[in-house]
Design a protein around this motif. Structure first.
Motif, PDB file in Angstrom:
ATOM      1  N   HIS A   1       0.861  -1.178   0.000  1.00  0.00           N
ATOM      2  CA  HIS A   1       0.000   0.000   0.000  1.00  0.00           C
ATOM      3  C   HIS A   1       0.904   1.236   0.000  1.00  0.00           C
ATOM      4  O   HIS A   1       1.746   1.386   0.888  1.00  0.00           O
ATOM      5  CB  HIS A   1      -0.892   0.021   1.235  1.00  0.00           C
ATOM      6  CG  HIS A   1      -1.633  -1.257   1.475  1.00  0.00           C
ATOM      7  ND1 HIS A   1      -2.825  -1.552   0.853  1.00  0.00           N
ATOM      8  CD2 HIS A   1      -1.327  -2.331   2.265  1.00  0.00           C
ATOM      9  CE1 HIS A   1      -3.235  -2.745   1.260  1.00  0.00           C
ATOM     10  NE2 HIS A   1      -2.352  -3.244   2.111  1.00  0.00           N
ATOM     11  N   SER A   2       0.729   2.105  -0.977  1.00  0.00           N
ATOM     12  CA  SER A   2       1.609   3.274  -1.118  1.00  0.00           C
ATOM     13  C   SER A   2       0.814   4.561  -1.018  1.00  0.00           C
ATOM     14  O   SER A   2      -0.337   4.643  -1.461  1.00  0.00           O
ATOM     15  CB  SER A   2       2.341   3.227  -2.468  1.00  0.00           C
ATOM     16  OG  SER A   2       3.142   2.059  -2.548  1.00  0.00           O
ATOM     17  N   THR A   3       1.444   5.586  -0.434  1.00  0.00           N
ATOM     18  CA  THR A   3       0.772   6.865  -0.252  1.00  0.00           C
ATOM     19  C   THR A   3       1.809   7.964  -0.101  1.00  0.00           C
ATOM     20  O   THR A   3       2.975   7.709   0.200  1.00  0.00           O
ATOM     21  CB  THR A   3      -0.123   6.835   1.005  1.00  0.00           C
ATOM     22  OG1 THR A   3      -0.704   8.132   1.210  1.00  0.00           O
ATOM     23  CG2 THR A   3       0.683   6.478   2.242  1.00  0.00           C
ATOM     24  N   ARG A   4       1.377   9.196  -0.289  1.00  0.00           N
ATOM     25  CA  ARG A   4       2.262  10.336  -0.049  1.00  0.00           C
ATOM     26  C   ARG A   4       2.404  10.611   1.441  1.00  0.00           C
ATOM     27  O   ARG A   4       3.413  11.159   1.873  1.00  0.00           O
ATOM     28  CB  ARG A   4       1.727  11.579  -0.759  1.00  0.00           C
ATOM     29  CG  ARG A   4       1.674  11.435  -2.285  1.00  0.00           C
ATOM     30  CD  ARG A   4       1.178  12.708  -2.927  1.00  0.00           C
ATOM     31  NE  ARG A   4       2.186  13.754  -2.868  1.00  0.00           N
ATOM     32  CZ  ARG A   4       1.907  15.057  -2.811  1.00  0.00           C
ATOM     33  NH1 ARG A   4       0.647  15.461  -2.754  1.00  0.00           N
ATOM     34  NH2 ARG A   4       2.887  15.950  -2.779  1.00  0.00           N
TER      35      ARG A   4
ATOM     36  N   LEU B   1       1.782   8.526   5.115  1.00  0.00           N
ATOM     37  CA  LEU B   1       1.404   7.350   5.892  1.00  0.00           C
ATOM     38  C   LEU B   1       1.285   7.767   7.354  1.00  0.00           C
ATOM     39  O   LEU B   1       2.198   8.393   7.902  1.00  0.00           O
ATOM     40  CB  LEU B   1       2.467   6.260   5.722  1.00  0.00           C
ATOM     41  CG  LEU B   1       2.227   4.917   6.402  1.00  0.00           C
ATOM     42  CD1 LEU B   1       0.947   4.265   5.885  1.00  0.00           C
ATOM     43  CD2 LEU B   1       3.425   3.993   6.149  1.00  0.00           C
TER      44      LEU B   1
ATOM     45  N   ALA C   1      -5.516  14.663   3.931  1.00  0.00           N
ATOM     46  CA  ALA C   1      -6.468  14.363   2.870  1.00  0.00           C
ATOM     47  C   ALA C   1      -6.937  15.637   2.175  1.00  0.00           C
ATOM     48  O   ALA C   1      -7.053  15.695   0.953  1.00  0.00           O
ATOM     49  CB  ALA C   1      -7.661  13.599   3.439  1.00  0.00           C
TER      50      ALA C   1
ATOM     51  N   GLN D   1      -3.739  11.970   0.018  1.00  0.00           N
ATOM     52  CA  GLN D   1      -4.327  10.625   0.023  1.00  0.00           C
ATOM     53  C   GLN D   1      -3.738   9.753   1.141  1.00  0.00           C
ATOM     54  O   GLN D   1      -3.181   8.682   0.890  1.00  0.00           O
ATOM     55  CB  GLN D   1      -4.138   9.958  -1.334  1.00  0.00           C
ATOM     56  CG  GLN D   1      -4.798  10.718  -2.470  1.00  0.00           C
ATOM     57  CD  GLN D   1      -4.555  10.081  -3.823  1.00  0.00           C
ATOM     58  OE1 GLN D   1      -3.471   9.577  -4.092  1.00  0.00           O
ATOM     59  NE2 GLN D   1      -5.570  10.087  -4.667  1.00  0.00           N
ATOM     60  N   PRO D   2      -3.855  10.195   2.376  1.00  0.00           N
ATOM     61  CA  PRO D   2      -3.210   9.473   3.472  1.00  0.00           C
ATOM     62  C   PRO D   2      -3.800   8.093   3.729  1.00  0.00           C
ATOM     63  O   PRO D   2      -4.994   7.858   3.529  1.00  0.00           O
ATOM     64  CB  PRO D   2      -3.438  10.390   4.683  1.00  0.00           C
ATOM     65  CG  PRO D   2      -4.642  11.189   4.321  1.00  0.00           C
ATOM     66  CD  PRO D   2      -4.579  11.396   2.843  1.00  0.00           C
ATOM     67  N   ILE D   3      -2.936   7.207   4.161  1.00  0.00           N
ATOM     68  CA  ILE D   3      -3.341   5.904   4.688  1.00  0.00           C
ATOM     69  C   ILE D   3      -3.104   5.930   6.187  1.00  0.00           C
ATOM     70  O   ILE D   3      -2.028   6.316   6.652  1.00  0.00           O
ATOM     71  CB  ILE D   3      -2.541   4.760   4.050  1.00  0.00           C
ATOM     72  CG1 ILE D   3      -2.935   4.591   2.574  1.00  0.00           C
ATOM     73  CG2 ILE D   3      -2.747   3.449   4.801  1.00  0.00           C
ATOM     74  CD1 ILE D   3      -2.097   3.556   1.834  1.00  0.00           C
TER      75      ILE D   3
ATOM     76  N   ARG E   1      -7.735   6.788   3.919  1.00  0.00           N
ATOM     77  CA  ARG E   1      -8.016   5.342   3.884  1.00  0.00           C
ATOM     78  C   ARG E   1      -7.591   4.717   5.204  1.00  0.00           C
ATOM     79  O   ARG E   1      -6.478   4.955   5.677  1.00  0.00           O
ATOM     80  CB  ARG E   1      -7.279   4.668   2.730  1.00  0.00           C
ATOM     81  CG  ARG E   1      -7.840   4.992   1.355  1.00  0.00           C
ATOM     82  CD  ARG E   1      -7.054   4.243   0.288  1.00  0.00           C
ATOM     83  NE  ARG E   1      -5.718   4.808   0.094  1.00  0.00           N
ATOM     84  CZ  ARG E   1      -4.726   4.190  -0.541  1.00  0.00           C
ATOM     85  NH1 ARG E   1      -4.917   2.954  -1.012  1.00  0.00           N
ATOM     86  NH2 ARG E   1      -3.542   4.780  -0.684  1.00  0.00           N
TER      87      ARG E   1
ATOM     88  N   TYR F   1       3.545  -1.177   3.869  1.00  0.00           N
ATOM     89  CA  TYR F   1       2.995   0.172   3.778  1.00  0.00           C
ATOM     90  C   TYR F   1       4.140   1.122   3.473  1.00  0.00           C
ATOM     91  O   TYR F   1       5.110   1.191   4.227  1.00  0.00           O
ATOM     92  CB  TYR F   1       2.308   0.562   5.089  1.00  0.00           C
ATOM     93  CG  TYR F   1       1.191  -0.387   5.472  1.00  0.00           C
ATOM     94  CD1 TYR F   1      -0.119  -0.148   5.062  1.00  0.00           C
ATOM     95  CD2 TYR F   1       1.464  -1.531   6.208  1.00  0.00           C
ATOM     96  CE1 TYR F   1      -1.132  -1.028   5.396  1.00  0.00           C
ATOM     97  CE2 TYR F   1       0.451  -2.425   6.544  1.00  0.00           C
ATOM     98  CZ  TYR F   1      -0.838  -2.166   6.131  1.00  0.00           C
ATOM     99  OH  TYR F   1      -1.843  -3.046   6.457  1.00  0.00           O
TER     100      TYR F   1
ATOM    101  N   GLY G   1       5.322   5.086   2.502  1.00  0.00           N
ATOM    102  CA  GLY G   1       4.911   6.481   2.556  1.00  0.00           C
ATOM    103  C   GLY G   1       6.044   7.407   2.174  1.00  0.00           C
ATOM    104  O   GLY G   1       7.166   7.247   2.659  1.00  0.00           O
TER     105      GLY G   1
END
Length: 322
Positions: free
Chosen positions: A4-7, A9, A25, A30-32, A78, A104, A106
């Motif tokens: 799971h990738s995001t800018r 985390l 967000a 688009q945070p996880i 998310r 994960y 980030g």
């Protein structure tokens, strides 16, 4: 196993982590949010909350956290339910591994894993939490206006809690298992000079006594640590103040921690010793430890993360143009 990738985390889903997610967000990052062992943080174990701004009536801690999570999801965060077992902060993107093998990644990481209050470990203590037994005078002292209360401990936290409780109670007893305090000298001087505080030396709590029905806590059974003699003190509130455990085990050897194992941040920011990694809430705050201060530092962490990425991306763009 899934990556799971995001800018951005976010590790932790209490007020700090969810506030960071809301701001992240809204900034399009688009945070996880990896929720961890206790989704919602310590407020999910709290009943009445009367000091969070915006609510004229008493609200419930679990409800407040449900609303924060719903808001974070509504603006695009998310939620992931996983427990992180290892981290790699040596390169970006930062990598966290869940106990099921999921990865994960980030571009930035916000750590909001919190801190847990230390408890005495008595069965009666567990049974009486929220019924007269608390670990936060600032949070719950207001509910004991005019009542007799006791604080258990001998360090800075215990003395500060006892002094704070005099704002509400005319009869505060500090119970310590030794014959001297570990608190700073200036705090001890204030404590001993206060007319509403009594200190019981060489005493340990054996039991929190339940009055039955809706009475809640009515007394503490004590044991003298030297003679073994038993005694009882009537109280309606018992505050355990023997310290906190910051949830930083994952980050030892990866980030700079202070002597009490809290994550060190640059004053006035959420920046840690690793560029791109930010810390907020109780994991970096051993002074205030309030939901509202945690939420505020969560906002700071998200803004710091956004600015960090903007600077990195600008430099990358300049290099590409040369």
């Amino acid at each position: 196993m899934t990556t799971h990738s995001t800018r951005m985390l976010v590790l932790g889903s209490g007020p700090a982590g969810l506030s960071a997610a809301i701001y992240g967000a809204r900034a399009g990052m688009q945070p996880i949010v990896v929720q961890g062992i206790q989704p919602g943080g310590q407020l999910t174990t709290t009943t009445d909350v009367e000091n969070y701004p915006g609510f004229r009536e008493v609200i419930q801690g679990p409800w407040l956290m449900e609303e924060m999570q719903a808001q974070a999801e509504h603006v695009g965060a998310r939620m992931m339910w996983d427990t992180i077992i290892s981290v790699d902060l040596s390169t970006r993107p930062f990598r966290l591994i869940g106990d099921g093998g999921d990865v994960y990644e980030g571009e930035t990481l916000v750590i909001a894993t919190g801190a847990q209050a230390k408890w005495l470990g008595l069965p009666s203590e567990e049974a009486m939490k929220g019924k007269g037994v608390s670990a936060c005078a600032t949070c719950d002292g207001f509910f004991y206006r005019g009542k007799k209360v006791a604080v258990i401990g001998g360090g800075n936290t215990a003395v500060e809690e006892a002094l704070y409780l005099t704002n509400h109670s005319p009869d505060v007893t500090l119970i310590h298992r030794r014959d001297s305090l570990r608190a700073e000298r200036i705090l001890q001087e204030r404590l001993f000079a206060h007319p509403d505080i009594t200190v019981l030396w060489n005493k340990e709590v054996r039991e929190f006594v339940d009055g039955g029905g809706t009475a809640g806590l009515v007394a503490l059974d004590l044991e003298d640590t030297r003679s073994g003699e038993h005694s009882r003190i009537d109280v309606e509130g018992g505050f355990v103040a023997i310290g906190h455990h910051p949830a930083t085990e994952l980050f030892r050897g990866h980030l700079a921690l202070d002597d009490d194992h809290y994550i060190q941040v640059e004053p006035g920011t959420a920046r840690t010793s690793v560029p791109g990694v930010f810390a907020c809430g109780d994991v970096a705050d051993k002074v205030y430890r309030q939901a509202i201060t945690a939420a505020g530092t969560g906002c700071m962490a998200a803004l710091d993360a956004e600015r960090f990425l903007q600077a990195v991306e600008f430099e990358e763009m300049k290099e590409a143009a040369e």
